[in-house]
Design an enzyme around this catalytic site. Sequence first.
Site, mmCIF file in Angstrom:
data_model
loop_
_atom_site.group_PDB
_atom_site.id
_atom_site.type_symbol
_atom_site.label_atom_id
_atom_site.label_comp_id
_atom_site.label_asym_id
_atom_site.label_seq_id
_atom_site.Cartn_x
_atom_site.Cartn_y
_atom_site.Cartn_z
ATOM 1 N N GLY A 58 0.837 -1.193 0.000
ATOM 2 C CA GLY A 58 0.000 0.000 0.000
ATOM 3 C C GLY A 58 0.868 1.238 0.000
ATOM 4 C CB CYS A 85 5.304 -4.245 0.515
ATOM 5 S SG CYS A 85 6.212 -2.698 0.454
ATOM 6 C CE1 TYR A 86 0.811 1.145 5.300
ATOM 7 C CE2 TYR A 86 -0.715 -0.678 5.658
ATOM 8 C CZ TYR A 86 -0.291 0.607 5.937
ATOM 9 O OH TYR A 86 -0.970 1.348 6.874
ATOM 10 C CG HIS A 171 5.949 -5.538 -4.317
ATOM 11 N ND1 HIS A 171 4.652 -5.344 -3.908
ATOM 12 C CD2 HIS A 171 6.664 -4.514 -3.810
ATOM 13 C CE1 HIS A 171 4.574 -4.241 -3.192
ATOM 14 N NE2 HIS A 171 5.791 -3.710 -3.112
ATOM 15 C CD GLU A 173 2.818 -8.039 -5.457
ATOM 16 O OE1 GLU A 173 3.589 -8.831 -4.890
ATOM 17 O OE2 GLU A 173 2.524 -6.921 -4.983
ATOM 18 C CG ASP A 229 -15.946 -8.253 -21.095
ATOM 19 O OD1 ASP A 229 -15.101 -9.150 -21.277
ATOM 20 O OD2 ASP A 229 -15.655 -7.112 -20.702
ATOM 21 C CE LYS A 370 -11.634 -7.945 -22.095
ATOM 22 N NZ LYS A 370 -12.884 -7.193 -22.098
#
Length: 514
Positions: A58, A85-86, A171, A173, A229, A370
Amino acid sequence: MPANNPTHILILDFGSQYSQLIARRVRELGVYCELMPYNTSADVITRFNPAGIILSGGPETVLENFSPRIPDVVFQLNVPVLGICYGMQAMAIQLGGRVTKEKHSEFGYAKLVDCKSSPLLENFNNTTVWMSHGDQVTGVPEGFISTASSTNTAIAVMENKTKKYYGVQFHPEVTHTPDGEKLFKNFIFDICNCKQNWSAENIIEKIIQDIRQKVGKEKVLLGLSGGVDSLVTAVLLHKAIGSQLICLYVDHGLQRLNEADYLLNHQAKRIGLKVKSSQAEGLFLSKLHNIEDPEEKRKMVGQLFIDVFMQEVKKTPEIKWLAQGTIYSDVIESAKSSHGSHTIKSHHNVGGLPEKLHLKLVEPLRELFKDEVRKIGLALELPFEELYRHPFPGPGLALRVIGAVTKEKLETLRKADFIFMEELHKHDLYHKVSQAFCVYLPIKSVGVVGDARLYAPIIALRAVESTDFMTATSAHLSHDFLEHVARRIINEVKNISRVVYDVTSKPPATIEWE
Ligand code: XMP
């Protein structure tokens, strides 16, 4: 308390720009997860009943009194927790450790060293990780140990093995941490004991069951736009409730060349969908003809869509449901924007079911990203070309004719855009860029055609590369290619004096010109 659901991971969002990425990484591993705001109520979190919780990074600092805190329920559920992290820093502070502001922030690549034996860090020693922080944990809470360092961070990873609480300063990710997936696997499968059940086939099965249960024998109206979509939504609804589905195509004259014909005569027939077409070009163009402001155009188009839908519902009173192709990123975006962020463009209108329609809402893709929608589309045997089309805005070409929209301008734009798309495909570039289109600029410039002077409008080409469309850079199309496209447009489209290429990134520009 019931046993934890071994297929559910919860991600609490502390506002990092990477939070959605965490969710995608978890789902790519075949485990369902949801991203919820950090201040979600204890009730909702308990009901979700996750097998493990990930706390995102964050932008704030835990050293401020009023910065976000981890809700107590996280530590009461008796499940593994991974703070990133945060998330790690908040965990450290709240459980009695120490966090300090460092003289120098650490941004960029770092090496993870001195890794201790840990279920989280199997095969992690000496790997490259991505750091992005100002504060750092300088004292672990009681019961924790530090399990790895990096060049600038003594406590880069911490753990309390008994409670299964873990914190990483980097991180995992982002792709800049090449072994990030390994870390998520360790956490999700070895520490949380999750089971994989998030595959295209299972998702389709679950969605179809949910639709049947929700809708019963009632009729559902779905607007088909030609986009990915709404197409996938249509196929899922068709499989679930067959002839109870009524598809409506609003032919508003703001689509690309041959779009209506393709949708009605090829796509729908191939799938076996019954599609009603509402001829609304006259209505849309008459209402748009003196609107110049982009936001007003959006609002007008939105309102006209509602009007056309209302007429349809009046004609078929058995319709009780409106289906929408809302996807998970829309849901997350609108949750964020409802917290007071600035509206740049007003198109993220999730669940914007107008009260007047008196319809219930069914959104089968609401939980999917998506890329998951596309994977499901492939599993439903929809053609690759239809699933991987570039995004196209709801208000269509109304946003790509700058200023007032007329039929003549639209026709010119359609022809130019068709040429650009055709050339991108021919040169195998269409799927190398994220989005490409032409824009009609109503200002005139001088040209010479044969021996005659031409004083006519301009076409701008726009092609961008982007992963999430929140930021974008202009695509590096070759000069030769651009010249070739420009030549074709000038030769084949009447009344265009020149063609230009937009090289602005987002920010500061947006992708669309309006
Ligand atoms: P911008 O122009 O905001 O676009 O950088 C980001 C992405 O959103 C699409 N876009 C829209 N989509 N209705 C939509 O459905 C709209 O009003 C709208 N405006 C922009 C744009 O094409 C890009 O993919």
